[in-house]
Design a protein around this motif. Structure first.
Motif, PDB file in Angstrom:
ATOM      1  N   ASP A   1     -82.758  22.034 -28.707  1.00 50.45           N
ATOM      2  CA  ASP A   1     -83.494  22.665 -27.619  1.00 50.45           C
ATOM      3  C   ASP A   1     -83.119  21.924 -26.344  1.00 50.45           C
ATOM      4  O   ASP A   1     -83.631  20.835 -26.072  1.00 50.45           O
ATOM      5  N   TRP A   2     -82.205  22.489 -25.589  1.00 47.60           N
ATOM      6  CA  TRP A   2     -81.634  21.834 -24.415  1.00 47.60           C
ATOM      7  C   TRP A   2     -82.714  21.433 -23.412  1.00 47.60           C
ATOM      8  O   TRP A   2     -82.655  20.365 -22.818  1.00 47.60           O
ATOM      9  N   ASP A   3     -83.693  22.300 -23.222  1.00 46.35           N
ATOM     10  CA  ASP A   3     -84.709  22.050 -22.200  1.00 46.35           C
ATOM     11  C   ASP A   3     -85.678  20.934 -22.581  1.00 46.35           C
ATOM     12  O   ASP A   3     -86.327  20.363 -21.714  1.00 46.35           O
ATOM     13  N   ASN A   4     -85.791  20.618 -23.859  1.00 51.89           N
ATOM     14  CA  ASN A   4     -86.747  19.600 -24.293  1.00 51.89           C
ATOM     15  C   ASN A   4     -86.089  18.286 -24.700  1.00 51.89           C
ATOM     16  O   ASN A   4     -86.735  17.465 -25.347  1.00 51.89           O
ATOM     17  N   LEU A   5     -84.832  18.089 -24.350  1.00 52.00           N
ATOM     18  CA  LEU A   5     -84.194  16.802 -24.635  1.00 52.00           C
ATOM     19  C   LEU A   5     -84.777  15.737 -23.721  1.00 52.00           C
ATOM     20  O   LEU A   5     -85.090  16.003 -22.555  1.00 52.00           O
ATOM     21  N   ASN A   6     -84.908  14.536 -24.240  1.00 52.45           N
ATOM     22  CA  ASN A   6     -85.462  13.425 -23.468  1.00 52.45           C
ATOM     23  C   ASN A   6     -84.310  12.768 -22.698  1.00 52.45           C
ATOM     24  O   ASN A   6     -83.617  11.895 -23.214  1.00 52.45           O
ATOM     25  N   TRP A   7     -84.124  13.188 -21.456  1.00 51.09           N
ATOM     26  CA  TRP A   7     -82.959  12.748 -20.688  1.00 51.09           C
ATOM     27  C   TRP A   7     -83.015  11.276 -20.333  1.00 51.09           C
ATOM     28  O   TRP A   7     -81.974  10.636 -20.178  1.00 51.09           O
ATOM     29  N   SER A   8     -84.182  10.710 -20.217  1.00 46.13           N
ATOM     30  CA  SER A   8     -84.254   9.279 -19.908  1.00 46.13           C
ATOM     31  C   SER A   8     -83.720   8.449 -21.079  1.00 46.13           C
ATOM     32  O   SER A   8     -83.022   7.452 -20.875  1.00 46.13           O
ATOM     33  N   VAL A   9     -84.012   8.867 -22.304  1.00 44.67           N
ATOM     34  CA  VAL A   9     -83.490   8.172 -23.483  1.00 44.67           C
ATOM     35  C   VAL A   9     -81.981   8.341 -23.570  1.00 44.67           C
ATOM     36  O   VAL A   9     -81.248   7.394 -23.869  1.00 44.67           O
ATOM     37  N   ILE A  10     -81.506   9.548 -23.279  1.00 48.26           N
ATOM     38  CA  ILE A  10     -80.065   9.830 -23.334  1.00 48.26           C
ATOM     39  C   ILE A  10     -79.322   8.988 -22.308  1.00 48.26           C
ATOM     40  O   ILE A  10     -78.306   8.358 -22.619  1.00 48.26           O
ATOM     41  N   LYS A  11     -79.827   8.957 -21.077  1.00 48.83           N
ATOM     42  CA  LYS A  11     -79.178   8.172 -20.026  1.00 48.83           C
ATOM     43  C   LYS A  11     -79.194   6.687 -20.363  1.00 48.83           C
ATOM     44  O   LYS A  11     -78.221   5.975 -20.111  1.00 48.83           O
ATOM     45  N   GLN A  12     -80.280   6.223 -20.943  1.00 50.79           N
ATOM     46  CA  GLN A  12     -80.395   4.814 -21.320  1.00 50.79           C
ATOM     47  C   GLN A  12     -79.374   4.466 -22.405  1.00 50.79           C
ATOM     48  O   GLN A  12     -78.726   3.419 -22.339  1.00 50.79           O
ATOM     49  N   PHE A  13     -79.202   5.334 -23.403  1.00 46.36           N
ATOM     50  CA  PHE A  13     -78.222   5.107 -24.471  1.00 46.36           C
ATOM     51  C   PHE A  13     -76.808   5.017 -23.900  1.00 46.36           C
ATOM     52  O   PHE A  13     -76.058   4.086 -24.196  1.00 46.36           O
ATOM     53  N   VAL A  14     -76.452   5.987 -23.058  1.00 49.03           N
ATOM     54  CA  VAL A  14     -75.105   6.026 -22.481  1.00 49.03           C
ATOM     55  C   VAL A  14     -74.882   4.813 -21.580  1.00 49.03           C
ATOM     56  O   VAL A  14     -73.823   4.181 -21.639  1.00 49.03           O
ATOM     57  N   PHE A  15     -75.866   4.468 -20.778  1.00 45.59           N
ATOM     58  CA  PHE A  15     -75.738   3.316 -19.884  1.00 45.59           C
ATOM     59  C   PHE A  15     -75.538   2.023 -20.668  1.00 45.59           C
ATOM     60  O   PHE A  15     -74.725   1.174 -20.304  1.00 45.59           O
ATOM     61  N   ARG A  16     -76.267   1.886 -21.767  1.00 45.35           N
ATOM     62  CA  ARG A  16     -76.146   0.684 -22.592  1.00 45.35           C
ATOM     63  C   ARG A  16     -74.734   0.563 -23.184  1.00 45.35           C
ATOM     64  O   ARG A  16     -74.138  -0.516 -23.174  1.00 45.35           O
ATOM     65  N   ILE A  17     -74.180   1.669 -23.661  1.00 46.98           N
ATOM     66  CA  ILE A  17     -72.820   1.643 -24.198  1.00 46.98           C
ATOM     67  C   ILE A  17     -71.820   1.339 -23.084  1.00 46.98           C
ATOM     68  O   ILE A  17     -70.874   0.568 -23.275  1.00 46.98           O
ATOM     69  N   GLN A  18     -72.023   1.915 -21.906  1.00 50.38           N
ATOM     70  CA  GLN A  18     -71.120   1.655 -20.778  1.00 50.38           C
ATOM     71  C   GLN A  18     -71.161   0.187 -20.370  1.00 50.38           C
ATOM     72  O   GLN A  18     -70.132  -0.402 -20.032  1.00 50.38           O
ATOM     73  N   CYS A  19     -72.339  -0.417 -20.405  1.00 46.98           N
ATOM     74  CA  CYS A  19     -72.450  -1.846 -20.087  1.00 46.98           C
ATOM     75  C   CYS A  19     -71.721  -2.689 -21.118  1.00 46.98           C
ATOM     76  O   CYS A  19     -71.056  -3.670 -20.774  1.00 46.98           O
ATOM     77  N   ARG A  20     -71.822  -2.301 -22.391  1.00 46.30           N
ATOM     78  CA  ARG A  20     -71.106  -3.032 -23.437  1.00 46.30           C
ATOM     79  C   ARG A  20     -69.593  -2.887 -23.268  1.00 46.30           C
ATOM     80  O   ARG A  20     -68.846  -3.838 -23.506  1.00 46.30           O
ATOM     81  N   ILE A  21     -69.133  -1.712 -22.822  1.00 43.39           N
ATOM     82  CA  ILE A  21     -67.704  -1.498 -22.575  1.00 43.39           C
ATOM     83  C   ILE A  21     -67.243  -2.405 -21.437  1.00 43.39           C
ATOM     84  O   ILE A  21     -66.204  -3.069 -21.535  1.00 43.39           O
ATOM     85  N   ALA A  22     -68.014  -2.454 -20.365  1.00 42.75           N
ATOM     86  CA  ALA A  22     -67.649  -3.290 -19.217  1.00 42.75           C
ATOM     87  C   ALA A  22     -67.628  -4.768 -19.599  1.00 42.75           C
ATOM     88  O   ALA A  22     -66.724  -5.513 -19.193  1.00 42.75           O
TER      89      ALA A  22
END
Length: 115
Positions: free
Chosen positions: A19-40
């Protein structure tokens, strides 16, 4: 946290219905940001193998694909069709687009400009 977000992690869900409209975008952004920080961090430390592994995790993760589709469809040119003449405007199209993104077998098409 909704029931949907408890069942979906960074990996692609098995049921392929979201359900695209009910995805928790703050959790998604946090997950992606954490992986990006680990890459850096791995890049700064010169761990090239770790960088490639983390990049593979990010590019194949469900959350990474969701955020990529959201960034493409919510920007200024999000309503403009690309070279494939497809525009993802509805929530269902965006959800289906997440599952069409693959790591291998991608052949870019020539750039198409509309002035």
């Amino acid at each position: 946290m909704t029931e949907l977000n408890k069942s979906i992690t960074g990996a692609s869900p098995d049921n392929r219905e979201i359900d695209w409209d009910n995805l928790n975008w703050s959790v998604i952004k946090q997950f992606v940001f954490r992986i990006q920080c680990r890459i850096a961090k791995a890049e700064r430390e010169g761990k090239r193998g770790k960088v490639e592994a983390l990049q593979r995790i990010l590019s194949t993760s469900f959350y990474g694909k969701c955020l990529a589709v959201k960034k493409i469809t919510d920007n200024k040119g999000g309503k403009t069709p690309g070279v494939d003449k497809v525009c993802w405007s509805t929530s269902l199209q965006k959800a289906k687009a997440v599952f069409t993104l693959k790591r291998k077998g991608y052949k870019p098409m020539p750039l198409r400009r509309i002035y």
